[in-house]
Design a protein around this motif. Structure first.
Motif, short mmCIF file in Angstrom:
data_model
loop_
_atom_site.label_atom_id
_atom_site.label_comp_id
_atom_site.label_asym_id
_atom_site.label_seq_id
_atom_site.Cartn_x
_atom_site.Cartn_y
_atom_site.Cartn_z
N VAL A 2 10.98 -5.30 9.22
CA VAL A 2 9.76 -4.76 10.11
C VAL A 2 9.07 -3.49 9.30
O VAL A 2 9.85 -2.57 8.87
CB VAL A 2 10.27 -4.28 11.62
N VAL A 3 7.95 -3.63 9.04
CA VAL A 3 7.16 -2.44 8.63
C VAL A 3 6.78 -1.83 9.63
O VAL A 3 5.64 -2.07 10.19
CB VAL A 3 6.05 -2.99 7.73
N LEU A 4 7.30 -0.62 9.79
CA LEU A 4 7.01 0.45 10.86
C LEU A 4 5.73 1.30 10.41
O LEU A 4 5.82 2.04 9.28
CB LEU A 4 8.28 1.05 11.14
N ALA A 5 4.92 1.40 11.18
CA ALA A 5 3.61 2.35 11.00
C ALA A 5 3.40 3.06 12.24
O ALA A 5 3.27 2.77 13.24
CB ALA A 5 2.51 1.56 10.54
N LEU A 6 3.46 4.51 12.14
CA LEU A 6 3.37 5.36 13.14
C LEU A 6 2.23 6.29 12.78
O LEU A 6 2.04 6.85 11.62
CB LEU A 6 4.67 6.48 13.14
N ARG A 7 1.12 6.30 13.76
CA ARG A 7 -0.18 7.00 13.55
C ARG A 7 0.22 8.56 13.69
O ARG A 7 0.76 8.96 14.61
CB ARG A 7 -1.32 6.54 14.83
N ASP A 8 -0.49 9.07 12.50
CA ASP A 8 -0.33 10.71 12.39
C ASP A 8 -1.70 10.99 12.10
O ASP A 8 -2.14 11.38 10.94
CB ASP A 8 0.84 10.86 11.44
N GLY A 9 -2.51 11.21 12.99
CA GLY A 9 -3.87 11.66 12.78
C GLY A 9 -4.48 10.59 12.12
O GLY A 9 -4.63 9.43 12.56
N PHE A 10 -5.29 10.62 11.02
CA PHE A 10 -5.72 9.62 10.22
C PHE A 10 -5.05 8.82 9.19
O PHE A 10 -5.41 7.86 8.67
CB PHE A 10 -7.16 10.36 9.63
N THR B 43 3.88 8.51 3.56
CA THR B 43 2.50 9.00 4.13
C THR B 43 1.47 8.15 3.33
O THR B 43 1.47 8.22 2.21
CB THR B 43 2.14 10.37 4.14
N VAL B 44 0.84 7.35 4.06
CA VAL B 44 -0.31 6.41 3.67
C VAL B 44 -1.61 6.84 4.23
O VAL B 44 -1.81 6.86 5.49
CB VAL B 44 -0.11 5.02 3.78
N ASP B 45 -2.56 7.47 3.59
CA ASP B 45 -3.67 8.28 3.96
C ASP B 45 -4.68 7.00 4.27
O ASP B 45 -5.05 6.38 3.22
CB ASP B 45 -4.28 9.24 3.22
N GLY B 46 -5.52 7.03 5.12
CA GLY B 46 -6.93 6.11 5.41
C GLY B 46 -6.57 4.75 5.51
O GLY B 46 -7.41 3.93 5.39
N ALA B 47 -5.20 4.31 6.10
CA ALA B 47 -4.84 2.85 6.00
C ALA B 47 -4.89 2.38 7.46
O ALA B 47 -5.13 1.30 7.80
CB ALA B 47 -3.51 2.78 5.60
N ARG C 132 0.72 -1.10 -0.02
CA ARG C 132 0.01 0.03 0.02
C ARG C 132 0.92 1.46 -0.06
O ARG C 132 0.59 2.14 -0.68
CB ARG C 132 -0.85 0.01 1.12
N ALA C 133 2.05 1.29 0.69
CA ALA C 133 2.95 2.32 0.88
C ALA C 133 3.71 2.40 -0.51
O ALA C 133 4.67 3.25 -0.54
CB ALA C 133 3.75 2.26 2.09
N GLY C 134 3.73 1.55 -1.17
CA GLY C 134 4.83 1.31 -2.39
C GLY C 134 6.27 0.95 -1.99
O GLY C 134 7.20 1.40 -2.73
N LEU D 26 -1.11 7.24 8.22
CA LEU D 26 0.05 6.46 8.71
C LEU D 26 1.42 6.83 8.04
O LEU D 26 1.27 7.23 6.79
CB LEU D 26 -0.26 4.97 8.73
N GLN D 27 2.56 7.07 8.94
CA GLN D 27 3.75 7.25 8.40
C GLN D 27 4.49 5.74 8.53
O GLN D 27 4.65 5.09 9.37
CB GLN D 27 4.42 8.05 9.30
N VAL D 28 4.75 5.32 7.12
CA VAL D 28 5.15 4.05 6.95
C VAL D 28 6.49 3.84 6.54
O VAL D 28 7.01 4.65 5.43
CB VAL D 28 4.33 3.09 6.09
#
Length: 350
Positions: free
Chosen positions: A139-147, A182-186, A104-106, A149-151
């Motif tokens: 490790v695929v790291l995902a940090l919540r940033d509002g709605f 940045t991945v929106d809506g994930a 999803r993040a490419g 994700l920073q991946v």
């Protein structure tokens, strides 16, 4: 096709299109369980042999690889079978979570080998509860940033080992400097995927707990006859089996919703919410009854029941606890009553 057939009410492996896959997953699980008797620890070691068998059979990228020929139904079947035999591998993390999120993040991840994911908040210096961080190739790291994700894809510079109640690795890793996308809506779908996978695994563990209890009560004698001859024990076993079948029905709904509409659909949101609520209520009931029937011997790490019940209790609280999903289900019901006939909502006519 029913992906999650099994339990004490099952009449056989079936002759449907999934029979061969079901038998393959059961064979891998049985072999892993038998080979690791007496070799469990805290945390439990990653089962590299079982992973190699899964990889050779093409079962490690069923949903994240478009060329695998598999999908949600097949992944659910394999997750349940592996959990039933307490196979310590990050299949859900590799396929449904890390593999999907990286695509999803490419971002590129290794095509072979186990993966895992870590989810935290922007600005955090560490992420805790990371499954199998010490054995994953990435490790695929995902940090919540509002709605959003920073991946990023990372390999941690240091790992602090830990484990959940059932002994599975749950580690702590630092948030290393990496190139984030940045991945929106994930975020919502990521949580839904994780909750869905844990429901499949919890159901497999509950099946094992009931099966172990039936065997124990049949073989164990008290006052000159098997425990299963006592009416109170029969009632307890029947109640346990009925509870697990209730959970199976809800979980099958979640499998069907994802298979028909995808993880990002409203139908999947509803069905996964229902499954999490039902499993959240069933797990404590079945776990308590199983340990009561086994007595003190069932609470030690050496006993096979411990692996089933403790992992079930751990899984059901991951990706949101029962109370949060019950509140969500209640809000869905109120919204349905305002918009039309709530009966369709109650019976799951999605």
């Amino acid at each position: 096709m029913r992906a999650l057939t099994g339990g004490v009410f099952a009449t056989g492996s079936g002759t449907d299109d999934l029979a061969a896959l079901r038998q393959l997953a059961e064979d891998i699980g049985t072999r892993s369980f038998d080979d690791r008797i007496g070799h469990r620890g805290l945390p439990d070691d990653f089962d590299a042999t079982a992973w190699r068998h899964l990889q050779d059979a093409g079962l490690t990228r069923l949903t994240s690889d478009p060329e695998s020929g598999g999908g949600a139904i097949e992944l659910a079947l394999v997750l349940r079978a592996l959990a039933r035999h307490a196979v310590t591998v990050p299949l859900a993390e590799t396929d449904a979570l890390a593999g999907w999120l990286a695509a999803r993040a490419g971002l590129e991840v290794p095509e072979d080998g186990p993966l895992t994911f870590a989810m935290g908040d922007t600005g955090a210096s560490t992420v805790t509860g990371v499954p199998y961080a010490g054995t994953a190739d990435a490790v695929v790291l995902a940090l919540r940033d509002g709605f959003a994700l920073q991946v990023a894809v990372t390999q941690p510079t240091s790992i602090t080992n830990g484990h959940n109640l059932g002994g599975e690795p749950r580690d702590t890793i630092p948030v290393d400097s990496a190139e984030f996308v940045t991945v929106d809506g994930a975020a919502g779908e990521l949580m839904r995927r994780g909750a869905w996978a844990r429901c499949m695994q919890a159901l497999g563990a509950l099946d094992a707990a009931v099966e172990f209890s039936v065997v124990h009560c049949t073989e164990r004698e008290q006052f000159g006859r098997p425990l299963s001859a006592f009416q109170a024990v029969q009632h307890t076993l029947t109640s346990m089996a009925g509870e697990v079948e209730r959970a199976r029905a809800a979980t099958e709904l979640a499998v069907a919703a994802v298979a028909d509409h995808g993880f990002d659909s409203a139908q999947a949101d509803y069905a996964v919410t229902v499954a999490k609520v039902v499993l959240g209520r069933v797990v404590p009931t079945v776990v308590t009854a199983a340990h009561q029937l086994h007595g003190a011997i069932g609470v030690t790490i050496e006993h096979r029941l411990w692996l089933a019940t403790m992992r079930a209790r751990s899984w059901i609280d991951e990706f949101g606890d029962t109370a949060s999903y019950a509140g969500r289900l209640g809000r869905m019901a109120l919204a349905a009553s305002r918009e039309g006939d709530p009966w369709d909502f109650v019976v799951g006519c999605y």
